[in-house]
Write an enzyme that holds these catalytic residues in place. Structure first.
Site, mmCIF file in Angstrom:
data_model
loop_
_atom_site.group_PDB
_atom_site.id
_atom_site.type_symbol
_atom_site.label_atom_id
_atom_site.label_comp_id
_atom_site.label_asym_id
_atom_site.label_seq_id
_atom_site.Cartn_x
_atom_site.Cartn_y
_atom_site.Cartn_z
ATOM 1 N N ASN A 178 0.818 -1.209 0.000
ATOM 2 C CA ASN A 178 0.000 0.000 0.000
ATOM 3 C C ASN A 178 0.858 1.268 0.000
ATOM 4 O O ASN A 178 1.131 1.840 -1.048
ATOM 5 C CB ASN A 178 -0.965 -0.007 1.197
ATOM 6 C CG ASN A 178 -2.117 0.979 1.022
ATOM 7 O OD1 ASN A 178 -2.021 1.931 0.266
ATOM 8 N ND2 ASN A 178 -3.208 0.754 1.725
ATOM 9 N N ASP A 179 1.299 1.691 1.184
ATOM 10 C CA ASP A 179 2.039 2.958 1.267
ATOM 11 C C ASP A 179 3.301 2.974 0.415
ATOM 12 O O ASP A 179 3.669 4.014 -0.132
ATOM 13 C CB ASP A 179 2.414 3.240 2.728
ATOM 14 C CG ASP A 179 1.194 3.514 3.588
ATOM 15 O OD1 ASP A 179 0.209 4.048 3.055
ATOM 16 O OD2 ASP A 179 1.217 3.172 4.780
ATOM 17 N N VAL A 180 3.964 1.827 0.296
ATOM 18 C CA VAL A 180 5.253 1.793 -0.398
ATOM 19 C C VAL A 180 5.107 1.966 -1.907
ATOM 20 O O VAL A 180 6.104 2.066 -2.617
ATOM 21 C CB VAL A 180 6.007 0.480 -0.089
ATOM 22 C CG1 VAL A 180 6.312 0.381 1.393
ATOM 23 C CG2 VAL A 180 5.236 -0.741 -0.564
#
Length: 461
Positions: free
Chosen positions: A387-389
């Site tokens: 997700n965030d990466v």
């Protein structure tokens, strides 16, 4: 002669630990590093058993049996997907050992009236760092195991209250240096350290757990150093220093990988609902669903494909299925690589360990710095539970909570398919702009089942 032999054995153990630590820096030598570390620990334990101060071996034998009975299932039966919480639990046990040694040494000195100011400094630091690490690691375990809520939990004046408690603990240590026999202060300092561990991890969200676990490892090392000084044991001092410093270096490196400071990780309550709302407003747009048959056609006929694993892959325990899919594409002449972000997952190296356990060749695992420029020439990127990466907001949206965080440049690829259970946000609570990008398609469902479907469809192409 006996003492000389013990110190030489400690020197050998130290050498093995240093070599092991160096070997752990590479996936292809990490297994050997763990083996060397185990040998070094065995050497240190055997050497310690010859210590002249040991008068009775009964309880030592009991401890060895209990440790072996508990350690074997933790090492052999806990799945790779649960390694982060197992590591947190190991930190708790290690810190508990140091804390109990500190309590025992203080009780013995208090009973015989022989406890010096220098000795109490080491014991105080041992109990302070040890107690904090015990409860902090148990809290981290609870959040990773989802026994406790993974979101940050905060209350009014929390940081000020924590600082006040820390100041009380330091004052208690200074008081003990002045009056080493003050039992009430010693008990109060131990109690405060245990409470601090809980309050330390309470406001930290699941997205920051890799840094927290690493930092707790550093605290456990510091407790071991203090134990070494308290009982005059050189191997504990050396190994504790290695553990503490390596944990600190790793924590700094991981904070850098997220473009965040230590203070922001520890006090920022990253992943709060406020961040989620801001992210949602910035992202906008709609996700586009896709069928497994269409994804199979894309990846089967691709020349270059990249798979980005994330925590969702670990939760679904789909590492073997993703390896099988990559093997199928390789056999069809495609080039498949796995893009590894330094903070993907819930512990340092989580994705490397998971994929290596599934038999993915080490040369297929490519770090972020080496693969980022390849995305632009990649036909398809398969994002499995990350997700965030992979969130482009980190590069394009100054108002995003993750702005400035180094990410995998998945958005530069020709097409992207994201395997995701549903339309909600990830562990951090930040909406992902990539999911509503026109070139991105969403394959909804359990990652393991989705990958099984893709394997079947690719075989039928």
């Amino acid at each position: 002669m006996r003492e000389t032999s013990i110190q030489l054995a400690y020197l050998v153990a130290t050498f093995l630990f240093v070599v092991a630590l160096r070997s752990l820096g590479r996936p292809d030598t990490a297994r050997r590093g763990m083996q060397l570390a185990a040998i070094g620990m065995a050497v240190a334990i055997v050497a310690t058993l010859f210590n002249a101060h040991i008068l009775s071996y009964e309880w030592i034998v009991v401890g060895c049996v209990v440790g072996a009975v508990a350690g074997y299932p933790l090492g052999m039966w806990v799945p790779m997907t649960a390694m982060p919480q197992r590591i947190a639990l190991s930190h708790a046990f290690g810190a508990l050992a140091a804390t109990l040694v500190g309590v025992g040494e203080y009780s013995r000195g208090f009973a015989v009236g022989d406890i010096g100011r220098g000795h109490v400094v080491a014991l105080g630091l041992e109990v302070l760092f040890g107690g904090l690490t015990v409860t902090g690691s148990l809290m981290a375990f609870g959040k990773l195991q989802e026994i406790l809520p993974g979101r940050p939990m905060t209350f009014r004046f929390q940081h000020g209250f924590n600082l006040a408690l820390m100041a009380c603990a330091v004052c208690g240590l200074l008081w003990l240096i002045i009056d080493p026999t003050n039992l009430a202060v010693a008990i109060a300092m131990l109690s405060i350290s245990l409470v601090l561990g809980v309050l330390f991890v309470l406001p930290i969200g699941g997205a920051d757990m890799p840094v927290v676990v690493s930092l707790l490892n550093s605290y456990a090392g510091l407790a071991a150093v203090a134990t070494g000084f308290a009982i005059d044991n050189n191997i504990l001092i050396v190994v504790g220093a290695l553990d503490g410093l390596s944990g600190l270096i790793l924590s700094v490196a991981m904070s850098k990988a997220m473009n965040r400071s230590f203070s922001n990780v520890l006090f920022g309550a990253f992943g709060s609902p406020v961040a989620s709302a801001e992210g949602a407003a910035a992202a906008g747009g709609e996700m586009t669903a896709i069928a497994a048959e269409d994804v199979a056609l894309r990846i089967a006929y691709s020349d270059r494909a990249i798979i980005v694993p994330g925590y969702g892959l670990a939760v679904a325990q789909a590492q073997h299925q993703v390896r099988e899919l990559a093997d199928l594409v390789d056999k069809r002449g495609g080039d498949v690589r796995f893009a590894i972000h330094p903070v993907a997952g819930r512990m340092p190296g989580h994705m490397n360990v998971l994929l290596a356990e599934a038999g993915v060749p080490y040369d297929k695992l490519v770090e972020m710095e080496d693969i980022n420029e390849r995305f632009a020439e990649t036909d398809i990127v398969l994002v499995v539970g990350a997700n965030d990466v992979v969130n482009p907001a980190a590069r394009t949206n100054p108002n995003s909570p993750i702005f400035g965080m180094p990410i995998l440049k998945v958005a530069d690829a020709k097409s992207v398919v994201v395997l995701k259970r549903g339309r909600g946000t990830g562990f951090s609570g930040v909406e992902n702009d990539l999911f509503v990008d026109p070139k991105t398609s969403m394959l909804f469902g359990d990652a393991k089942q989705s990958l099984l479907n893709l394997v079947v469809e690719v075989k039928n192409v």
